[in-house]
Design a protein around this motif. Structure first.
Motif, PDB file in Angstrom:
ATOM      1  N   ASN A  28      50.798 -87.956  40.989  1.00 15.14           N
ATOM      2  CA  ASN A  28      49.674 -87.762  41.918  1.00 15.14           C
ATOM      3  C   ASN A  28      49.048 -89.092  42.338  1.00 15.14           C
ATOM      4  OD1 ASN A  28      48.158 -85.937  43.468  1.00 15.14           O
ATOM      5  ND2 ASN A  28      46.454 -86.045  42.035  1.00 15.14           N
ATOM      6  N   HIS A  29      49.897 -90.117  42.453  1.00 10.55           N
ATOM      7  CA  HIS A  29      49.418 -91.422  42.881  1.00 10.55           C
ATOM      8  C   HIS A  29      49.279 -91.464  44.392  1.00 10.55           C
ATOM      9  CE1 HIS A  29      50.936 -93.734  39.055  1.00 10.55           C
ATOM     10  NE2 HIS A  29      49.843 -93.014  38.832  1.00 10.55           N
ATOM     11  N   ASN A  30      48.170 -92.050  44.863  1.00  7.46           N
ATOM     12  CA  ASN A  30      47.983 -92.190  46.306  1.00  7.46           C
ATOM     13  C   ASN A  30      48.799 -93.341  46.884  1.00  7.46           C
ATOM     14  OD1 ASN A  30      46.221 -90.063  46.927  1.00  7.46           O
ATOM     15  ND2 ASN A  30      44.484 -91.197  46.115  1.00  7.46           N
ATOM     16  N   TYR A  31      48.998 -94.397  46.098  1.00  9.45           N
ATOM     17  CA  TYR A  31      49.630 -95.600  46.607  1.00  9.45           C
ATOM     18  C   TYR A  31      51.123 -95.587  46.283  1.00  9.45           C
ATOM     19  CZ  TYR A  31      44.913 -97.454  47.157  1.00  9.45           C
ATOM     20  OH  TYR A  31      43.619 -97.637  47.522  1.00  9.45           O
ATOM     21  N   GLY A  51      48.141 -93.511  51.169  1.00  9.88           N
ATOM     22  CA  GLY A  51      47.886 -92.076  51.098  1.00  9.88           C
ATOM     23  C   GLY A  51      48.704 -91.356  52.149  1.00  9.88           C
ATOM     24  N   THR A  71      51.697 -86.449  49.376  1.00  9.58           N
ATOM     25  CA  THR A  71      51.366 -87.427  48.336  1.00  9.58           C
ATOM     26  C   THR A  71      52.593 -87.793  47.516  1.00  9.58           C
ATOM     27  OG1 THR A  71      49.099 -86.603  48.157  1.00  9.58           O
ATOM     28  CG2 THR A  71      49.943 -87.838  46.279  1.00  9.58           C
ATOM     29  N   SER A  95      48.048 -95.704  40.915  1.00 10.54           N
ATOM     30  CA  SER A  95      46.897 -94.821  41.092  1.00 10.54           C
ATOM     31  C   SER A  95      45.833 -95.448  41.990  1.00 10.54           C
ATOM     32  CB  SER A  95      46.300 -94.478  39.730  1.00 10.54           C
ATOM     33  OG  SER A  95      45.914 -95.673  39.051  1.00 10.54           O
TER      34      SER A  95
END
Lengths: 112, 113
Positions: A28-31, A51, A71, A95
């Motif tokens: 669930n990392h945005n980057y 994102g 994501t 993250s």
């Protein structure tokens, strides 16, 4: 706990062909990031994303395209493969922008 | 002058030796320092992460940062054959919108049993 998964692991392309390198992460990392690693040259950033729906160029973006619709996924597209794109490609995620990046095991691409 | 310099080695040491790996950098804005370990045909794996001068210890590994000299080190105590890998330093600057890591070229280490 898969982390960052890249497919395929190996691929041989002919000059002018196109392909997509797949990358997915389950943290669930945005980057997310794409790097290439050439022998003796270190890792160079190709593209990154902060994102879903947001991408930006890194140090060596020419000849590549990316998209980020979810994501989890961050595919890298080569439109017209050239011998100079022979390399090992790594996908990574973090993250936050300042947080350590976690890498997949790479895709080894040869263009002949 | 390259932004991050790292001796590529190769470096070969006997099992049990203390290993010292080093990087120098030129950009004073660099504030975050990482060491990654990369086994053959695998992705880089984070070993150490620090953002301050001084030492940070984790088991047999110690990361050292000297911002005044723009010099970072990774020490491995009681080296093992399983430590044989390429070690990459990675540095990031302190800018709020900066996400790019600048990597050294890596030092290849072999620990001989």
């Amino acid at each position: 706990n898969a982390g960052v998964t890249q497919t395929p692991k190996f691929r041989i392309l002919k000059i002018g062909q196109s392909m997509t390198l797949q990358c997915t992460q389950d943290m669930n990392h945005n980057y997310m990031y794409w790097y290439r690693q050439d022998p003796g040259m270190g890792l160079k950033l190709i593209y990154y994303s902060v994102g879903a729906g947001i991408t930006d160029k890194g140090e060596v973006p020419n000849g590549y395209n990316v998209s980020r619709s979810t994501t989890e996924d961050f595919p890298l597209r080569l439109e017209l493969a050239a011998p100079s794109q022979t390399s090992v490609y790594f996908c990574a995620s973090s993250s936050g922008g300042g947080q350590p990046q976690h890498f997949g095991d790479g895709t080894r691409l040869s263009i002949l | 002058q390259k932004e991050v310099e790292q001796d590529p080695g190769p470096l070969s040491v006997p099992e049990g030796a203390i290993v010292s790996l080093n990087c120098t950098y030129s950009n004073s804005a660099f504030q975050y320092f990482m060491w990654y370990r990369q086994y053959s045909r695998k992705g880089p794996e984070l070993l150490m992460y620090t953002y301050s001068s001084g030492n940070k210890e984790d088991g047999r590994f110690t990361a050292q940062v000297d911002k005044s000299s723009k010099y970072i080190s990774l020490f491995i105590r009681d080296s093992q054959p399983s430590d044989s890998a390429t070690y990459l330093c990675a540095i990031r600057d302190s800018g709020a919108g900066s996400y790019q890591l600048t990597f050294g070229k890596g030092t290849k280490l072999s620990v001989i049993p």
